[in-house]
Structures are given as C-alpha cells and as structure tokens.
Design an enzyme around this catalytic site. Structure first.
Site, PDB file in Angstrom:
ATOM      1  N   GLU A  27       7.047  20.102 -22.968  1.00 17.13           N
ATOM      2  CA  GLU A  27       8.321  19.407 -22.751  1.00 17.13           C
ATOM      3  C   GLU A  27       9.463  20.336 -23.124  1.00 17.13           C
ATOM      4  O   GLU A  27       9.331  21.173 -24.025  1.00 17.13           O
ATOM      5  CB  GLU A  27       8.382  18.131 -23.598  1.00 17.13           C
ATOM      6  CG  GLU A  27       9.697  17.356 -23.414  1.00 17.13           C
ATOM      7  CD  GLU A  27       9.718  16.004 -24.114  1.00 17.13           C
ATOM      8  OE1 GLU A  27      10.686  15.258 -23.929  1.00 17.13           O
ATOM      9  OE2 GLU A  27       8.751  15.710 -24.838  1.00 17.13           O
ATOM     10  N   ASN A  72      10.594  12.335 -23.116  1.00 16.94           N
ATOM     11  CA  ASN A  72      11.941  11.754 -23.051  1.00 16.94           C
ATOM     12  C   ASN A  72      12.891  12.616 -22.234  1.00 16.94           C
ATOM     13  O   ASN A  72      13.815  12.110 -21.592  1.00 16.94           O
ATOM     14  CB  ASN A  72      12.488  11.579 -24.465  1.00 16.94           C
ATOM     15  CG  ASN A  72      11.719  10.545 -25.270  1.00 16.94           C
ATOM     16  OD1 ASN A  72      10.818   9.889 -24.754  1.00 16.94           O
ATOM     17  ND2 ASN A  72      12.060  10.408 -26.535  1.00 16.94           N
ATOM     18  N   ASN A 172       8.649   8.094 -17.863  1.00 14.64           N
ATOM     19  CA  ASN A 172       8.130   8.267 -19.219  1.00 14.64           C
ATOM     20  C   ASN A 172       8.662   7.172 -20.145  1.00 14.64           C
ATOM     21  O   ASN A 172       9.874   6.964 -20.218  1.00 14.64           O
ATOM     22  CB  ASN A 172       8.550   9.628 -19.777  1.00 14.64           C
ATOM     23  CG  ASN A 172       8.147   9.801 -21.233  1.00 14.64           C
ATOM     24  OD1 ASN A 172       6.989  10.055 -21.533  1.00 14.64           O
ATOM     25  ND2 ASN A 172       9.091   9.650 -22.153  1.00 14.64           N
ATOM     26  N   GLU A 173       7.759   6.483 -20.812  1.00  9.32           N
ATOM     27  CA  GLU A 173       8.098   5.526 -21.880  1.00  9.32           C
ATOM     28  C   GLU A 173       9.306   4.644 -21.524  1.00  9.32           C
ATOM     29  O   GLU A 173      10.229   4.464 -22.326  1.00  9.32           O
ATOM     30  CB  GLU A 173       8.350   6.269 -23.189  1.00  9.32           C
ATOM     31  CG  GLU A 173       7.105   6.923 -23.740  1.00  9.32           C
ATOM     32  CD  GLU A 173       7.289   7.552 -25.122  1.00  9.32           C
ATOM     33  OE1 GLU A 173       8.413   7.514 -25.674  1.00  9.32           O
ATOM     34  OE2 GLU A 173       6.297   8.088 -25.652  1.00  9.32           O
ATOM     35  N   TYR A 244       1.031   8.182 -31.843  1.00  9.65           N
ATOM     36  CA  TYR A 244       1.087   9.224 -32.866  1.00  9.65           C
ATOM     37  C   TYR A 244       0.751   8.586 -34.211  1.00  9.65           C
ATOM     38  O   TYR A 244       1.037   7.410 -34.429  1.00  9.65           O
ATOM     39  CB  TYR A 244       2.480   9.843 -32.935  1.00  9.65           C
ATOM     40  CG  TYR A 244       2.893  10.560 -31.673  1.00  9.65           C
ATOM     41  CD1 TYR A 244       2.527  11.883 -31.439  1.00  9.65           C
ATOM     42  CD2 TYR A 244       3.668   9.910 -30.706  1.00  9.65           C
ATOM     43  CE1 TYR A 244       2.909  12.543 -30.278  1.00  9.65           C
ATOM     44  CE2 TYR A 244       4.050  10.561 -29.539  1.00  9.65           C
ATOM     45  CZ  TYR A 244       3.670  11.880 -29.334  1.00  9.65           C
ATOM     46  OH  TYR A 244       4.040  12.523 -28.180  1.00  9.65           O
ATOM     47  N   GLU A 292       0.029  11.217 -24.215  1.00 13.31           N
ATOM     48  CA  GLU A 292       0.680  11.693 -25.437  1.00 13.31           C
ATOM     49  C   GLU A 292      -0.111  11.158 -26.615  1.00 13.31           C
ATOM     50  O   GLU A 292      -0.244   9.941 -26.773  1.00 13.31           O
ATOM     51  CB  GLU A 292       2.135  11.227 -25.549  1.00 13.31           C
ATOM     52  CG  GLU A 292       3.124  11.973 -24.679  1.00 13.31           C
ATOM     53  CD  GLU A 292       4.579  11.637 -25.007  1.00 13.31           C
ATOM     54  OE1 GLU A 292       4.898  11.472 -26.210  1.00 13.31           O
ATOM     55  OE2 GLU A 292       5.376  11.526 -24.066  1.00 13.31           O
ATOM     56  N   GLN A 350       2.441  18.468 -28.663  1.00 15.44           N
ATOM     57  CA  GLN A 350       2.679  19.291 -27.496  1.00 15.44           C
ATOM     58  C   GLN A 350       1.928  20.599 -27.666  1.00 15.44           C
ATOM     59  O   GLN A 350       1.208  20.760 -28.656  1.00 15.44           O
ATOM     60  CB  GLN A 350       4.180  19.513 -27.316  1.00 15.44           C
ATOM     61  CG  GLN A 350       4.937  18.229 -27.018  1.00 15.44           C
ATOM     62  CD  GLN A 350       6.425  18.470 -26.765  1.00 15.44           C
ATOM     63  OE1 GLN A 350       6.886  19.576 -26.491  1.00 15.44           O
ATOM     64  NE2 GLN A 350       7.197  17.409 -26.897  1.00 15.44           N
TER      65      GLN A 350
END
Length: 504
Positions: A27, A72, A172-173, A244, A292, A350
């Site tokens: 990213e 993001n 994304n999200e 996470y 992720e 990442q």
C-alpha cells in the site's frame, strides 16, 4: 507434564493448499513503497529504482500474490496519476494517511516489480471517491490488448502486452467510517454490483472481491456481509475479511490465542454467505479473500499521525515484531490453511516496513523480522492437500477468548512426493509432549523438525544490528516407530515437522 495427541490420516482432507493463501500487501502508506520496495539511488536499486535486496527477500518469503495499491489509500486514489512520464505526474494529498503522494511509483512500476518478484498482482479499484467508470478505465488500461484509447496508452507507456490482472478488489473497507467515501451496506452493495457487472463485460475471466467487514468487532458485522451479498452474490467470487491482533496490553496468554478469533471470524462469514446463497438458490459456494491480516500494535498509530504535518513517505507503524508475535503469525497461517476449502486468497499486511516481515533503512540494509520465518517456511512446505486434524490437547484460560486449547495444528500431505508436513503451535508456558500417530501414512520417516520458541525470551526482536536474533532452530528429527512417535514442542512455540516415505 501434560501430553497432547494427534492422529493424521489422508482420508480426512479439507482441500488443496492454494498458493494464493500466501499473499502479501503493498500500500502507498508510510515507507512500504518509498524506501521499501522502491528507492531510486539506493546502492542496491536497479535502473528502475526497485530495491534488489527487497526483491530477493520477497522471493525467499514465498509470496504468491500481492494486493495493491491499498488499503485505505485506494479510496481517494486516481490511478491515472501513476502512469506516464514520472516528471509529469501530479503531487496529491493522501487523506487516508495524511501524507503527500508524489506518484513517482504507480501501476506500471508495480507491474514491473510484480514480474521481477514473481508474484501475481491483485488490484483494488476506488469505489470511495470514484466509481464504475474509473474502474472500467483502469481495467481497460491494464487488460485490454490494444486498439482503444486506454489500452494504446498503456502500450505508449512501454507495456505492449496487456497485464492480464485476474484478481480485483471492489474497493476497501467501505463499512468503516474512517474510509474516504464510506458507504452504507446498501449503497456499497449496489455500487459494487454495478461495477462487477460492467467489469466482467470487458474481461469475463477476472475474479472479483466484494468488501466484507473491516473486522469482526464492527457493529455492523455479519449484517454488512448479508446485505452486500444480497446485491453482489451472483457477480463476485470472494467476500473479503480483515483482522489485526494487538499485543500492546501485554496479555500474552490472549494474544497467543488470536487464531481462535480468526477461526470464528471465518466460520461466521462462511455461514452468512451460505445463508444468502440459500435464499437466492445459488449453487456456487462463495470463498473468502482474507486480504488483510497480521499482528499490529495498533494503539501506536494515532501518535504517528498526530506528530507531523503533510510530508512524503513518513515512517508509519514500523513495529518491531517479537518472538511471541512470530508464534502468533504462524498460528494465524495454520488457521488459514485449516479453512482452505473456503479461504481462497489471503494477504498479510504489509510487505515492507509497515507492520511488515521485511524491514529496511533508507540507503541502508534490509532484514527479516521475526514474523518473516513462519510465513516463509509455511509457504515453502504447505504444498498438497490440507488434512483435517483433531488434536487432543490440554487447555488454558484467557481474558479475551475464554478457555482455549494449548495446542493448535494443521497438516498438509503432498501426494506427488509423499511428504507430510505438520504445523503446530504450543501456546503454553511449558514444553508440550506431542504423541503423533501417522499409521494412516505407513512407511514414514522423519525429515526435519524446526521451531521458533519464545518461551525463554518472548520480547526478542530482529533489528538492523541483530538481524538473526529470532530464527527457526533445528531440533532432533523424530523417528516414527510403527507409525508413531513423540516430539516435545518447546514452550510458546511455532513448529514445523516434516516426514517422508522411508528410503526416498
């Protein structure tokens, strides 16, 4: 001393260990791109500015697919800013991470890097501030052979052949209020369905990922998936999942059991998807793209963002991972493999510097973090068919997840070579004897036994000065007798045991 038992039989299979489970994520955040994979002028950079030391470590890590450019970041990104002559590219404000994006590295550079790294690209389109037309333009630029304005523009920029990107994320999200262009489930579901239909008109061969919940703790979790899939089920191939695990509170017992939460997360998303399939009379089983996941000291992020203004490629969440973190990452990989029948893609976030297995210093070296090793060994040895294991294990209590087993395992059998690999985590504070019953695979002998043990030094990390402080160590190879053997798993450890046909 408490003992655990594990019986392995090839008759009880889950599914193939898809290579796409060993994905990563690049990213435009912090120093993942600039100073990570790309640093013109670095002593180890090639003529295109790609860091060769990072490329070598990426290959060693065994990464199969890489998601790009966010995250993001993608929800405010104009893809066309990152193609064409670098000197003509605009500088932009990146609202996601409060930085200045130079656009010196973009789609064409990423595709060059992916080819050098030997990884499959996984592209994300901006459905935050943009929409269907921009997604179609990006797909035409990337995948159409030629003879149109955008495909010919790609050829003008030096890529004569189409990139042929097969995996595409529809945003994304989008459930997250922090996301630029945040939408309700109905708003996003309808937009994603429109984009999916149109994109497959250009290239019917592509696979599409709809946005699931940003994490299992979201107040809209499960309801979001259900609504989005009501709109998109027949048009997409995957629903995403992100998670996470934060060790910042020092609760080692709980962080070591993080895989219990990931396991429940996967089970619940599968149940929700299958509910929508039943309602719509869909015969196809949708898979999860767990694109992720990682350990992340998340509580440190806000301080990173608050202490500076708009700058280029600042250091962001460059966590130093411990030996305990390596054990947790190994256990999360065990969980992904255990759900190989329904998890088709996964990407650790990442790749470089940003909560990453690879760390670098601008102008200096690159090194392997502790979490590099369980990923690399799992990617190397998890080949073949994932077998269902039901270990008999002692249990212990945690604040976050209640009563959990001390032992977690998965096994992978390679039918071509006959080799068997057992991945095992001992979450306990004492060594754990494990009785292995391999009589379902007769004639096996031991090949190797490697382990990362955190019991003696749980806070140990790999640094530029000490890059090999946390590495796998070789333990005595077990020798099955009559198809059975006992091994001792070190306290707080992740281990990989390999067996092969006798005499081969």
């Amino acid at each position: 001393m408490r003992t655990a038992q594990l019986t392995i039989d090839p008759a009880f299979s889950i599914g193939p260990a898809d290579r796409r489970l060993f994905g990563s994520f690049v990213e435009h955040m912090g120093r993942c791109v600039y100073g990570g994979i790309y640093e013109p002028g670095h002593p180890n950079a090639d003529s295109r500015g790609l860091r060769r030391d990072v490329l070598e470590l990426t290959r060693e890590l065994g990464v199969s697919v890489v998601r790009y450019p966010g995250g993001n970041f993608v929800s405010g990104y104009r893809w066309e800013d990152g193609v064409g002559p670098v000197g003509d590219r605009p500088r932009r404000l990146d609202l996601a991470w409060k930085t200045i994006e130079t656009n010196a590295f973009g789609l064409d550079e990423f595709m060059t890097w992916a080819a050098e790294a030997g990884v499959e690209p996984m592209m994300a389109v901006n459905l935050g501030t943009r929409g269907v037309q921009e997604a179609l333009d990006l797909l035409e630029y990337a995948n159409h052979p030629g003879g149109t304005a955008l495909s010919d523009l790609r050829r003008k920029h030096g890529a004569e052949d189409p990139y042929g990107v097969q995996l595409w994320c529809l945003g994304n999200e989008m459930d997250g209020p922090w996301q630029v262009g945040h939408k309700t489930a109905d708003e996003y579901g309808r937009l994603a369905a429109e984009a999916a239909r149109a994109m497959k008109m250009i290239d019917p061969s592509i696979s599409l990922v709809a946005c699931g919940s940003s994490n299992r703790r979201m107040p809209t979790f499960a309801a979001w998936e259900a609504t989005v899939l009501e709109h998109t089920y027949e048009h997409v191939d995957y629903i995403s999942a992100h998670t996470y695990y934060d060790p910042s509170d020092g609760d080692q017992a709980s962080i070591l059991a993080s895989a219990v939460d990931m396991d429940n997360f996967i089970t619940e998303v599968v149940a929700t998807a299958d509910h929508v399939a039943a309602k719509q009379r869909q015969k196809r089983k949708l898979k999860i793209s767990f694109d992720e996941w990682n350990v992340w000291y998340e509580s440190r992020l806000q301080a990173d963002l608050d202490r500076r203004g708009w700058v280029e490629a600042p250091a962001l969440i460059e966590d130093d991972f411990t030996a305990v973190d390596a054990v947790v990452v190994g256990d999360l990989l065990i969980t992904l493999l255990r759900h190989a029948d329904r998890v088709g893609v996964a990407a650790q976030a990442q790749l470089a510097n940003v909560i990453a297995p690879i760390r670098t210093r601008n102008g200096g070296p690159a090194w392997r973090q502790s979490i590099f090793h369980p990923f690399a060994l799992t990617a190397r040895y998890a080949r073949g068919t994932v077998l269902r294991t039901e270990p008999v294990s002692p249990r212990y209590d945690t604040k976050r997840y209640g009563d959990v087993p001390v032992l977690d395992t998965v096994a992978v059998h390679d039918e071509e070579t006959g080799e068997l690999t057992v991945f095992a985590v001992n979450r306990g504070s004492e060594d754990l004897p494990l009785d292995l019953d391999l009589r379902g695979l007769p004639g096996m002998s031991g090949l190797s036994f490697q382990s990362i043990a955190a019991g003696s030094d749980p806070s140990a990390t790999n640094t530029e000065a000490e890059p090999d402080r946390v590495t796998p160590r070789e333990l005595p190879t077990p020798t099955p007798d009559g198809g059975r053997c006992t091994v001792r798993l070190p306290a707080v450890s992740w281990s990989v045991l390999r067996f092969g046909p006798t005499g081969v």
